[in-house]
Write a protein that holds these residues in place. Structure first.
Motif, mmCIF file in Angstrom:
data_model
loop_
_atom_site.group_PDB
_atom_site.id
_atom_site.type_symbol
_atom_site.label_atom_id
_atom_site.label_comp_id
_atom_site.label_asym_id
_atom_site.label_seq_id
_atom_site.Cartn_x
_atom_site.Cartn_y
_atom_site.Cartn_z
ATOM 1 N N LYS A 112 41.722 52.721 33.911
ATOM 2 C CA LYS A 112 40.673 52.638 34.925
ATOM 3 C C LYS A 112 40.527 53.989 35.612
ATOM 4 O O LYS A 112 41.488 54.731 35.750
ATOM 5 N N THR A 113 39.314 54.267 36.047
ATOM 6 C CA THR A 113 39.091 55.501 36.785
ATOM 7 C C THR A 113 39.653 55.353 38.197
ATOM 8 O O THR A 113 39.900 54.239 38.668
ATOM 9 N N VAL B 130 47.821 45.569 45.344
ATOM 10 C CA VAL B 130 49.133 46.223 45.310
ATOM 11 C C VAL B 130 49.272 47.070 44.049
ATOM 12 O O VAL B 130 49.665 48.246 44.128
ATOM 13 N N GLN B 131 48.951 46.509 42.914
ATOM 14 C CA GLN B 131 49.073 47.259 41.668
ATOM 15 C C GLN B 131 48.096 48.427 41.629
ATOM 16 O O GLN B 131 48.422 49.498 41.116
ATOM 17 N N ALA B 132 46.905 48.237 42.186
ATOM 18 C CA ALA B 132 45.931 49.334 42.250
ATOM 19 C C ALA B 132 46.462 50.450 43.144
ATOM 20 O O ALA B 132 46.360 51.634 42.799
ATOM 21 N N ALA B 133 47.018 50.088 44.286
ATOM 22 C CA ALA B 133 47.563 51.094 45.204
ATOM 23 C C ALA B 133 48.705 51.865 44.553
ATOM 24 O O ALA B 133 48.788 53.096 44.672
ATOM 25 N N ILE B 134 49.565 51.163 43.850
ATOM 26 C CA ILE B 134 50.679 51.819 43.159
ATOM 27 C C ILE B 134 50.152 52.771 42.094
ATOM 28 O O ILE B 134 50.616 53.911 41.980
ATOM 29 N N ARG C 53 49.039 58.437 40.416
ATOM 30 C CA ARG C 53 48.114 59.498 40.012
ATOM 31 C C ARG C 53 48.129 60.664 40.975
ATOM 32 O O ARG C 53 47.927 61.801 40.576
ATOM 33 N N GLY C 54 48.291 60.357 42.264
ATOM 34 C CA GLY C 54 48.305 61.414 43.268
ATOM 35 C C GLY C 54 46.966 62.071 43.503
ATOM 36 O O GLY C 54 46.905 63.173 44.052
ATOM 37 N N ASP C 55 45.872 61.424 43.119
ATOM 38 C CA ASP C 55 44.532 61.985 43.343
ATOM 39 C C ASP C 55 44.252 61.995 44.845
ATOM 40 O O ASP C 55 44.231 60.938 45.483
#
Length: 84
Positions: A9-10, A25-29, A34-36
């Motif tokens: 996913k972008t 939660v998984q999206a935040a992790i 990624r550290g973007d």
């Protein structure tokens, strides 16, 4: 809990998933990993919607945002103080 494969996913799609109770939660992790820098604000803003254990996990990973996390963390602290 649903798995959010961060590699497929972008960053913008993952930021959109922060609104999903099942996937935030998984999206935040994934975003922390990624550290973007553009994800720092949305991820840190989402912490208030997480359980304490989830928040600790995500905040611990937020160091990967580096300097981009400074202002969102400061803003979150100010909001927390106002809420008291």
């Amino acid at each position: 809990m649903h798995r959010v494969p961060g590699s497929t996913k972008t960053t913008d799609e993952l930021i959109g998933l922060l609104d999903s109770r099942e996937e935030r939660v998984q999206a935040a992790i994934a975003l922390c990993e990624r550290g973007d820098p553009k994800a720092a604000g949305p991820v840190i803003a989402t912490v208030s919607k997480l359980s304490r254990a989830e928040a600790v996990r995500v905040l611990g990973l937020s160091v990967k945002f580096g300097d981009a996390a400074k202002q969102p963390l400061t803003d979150a602290e100010i909001e927390a103080c106002r809420a008291e």
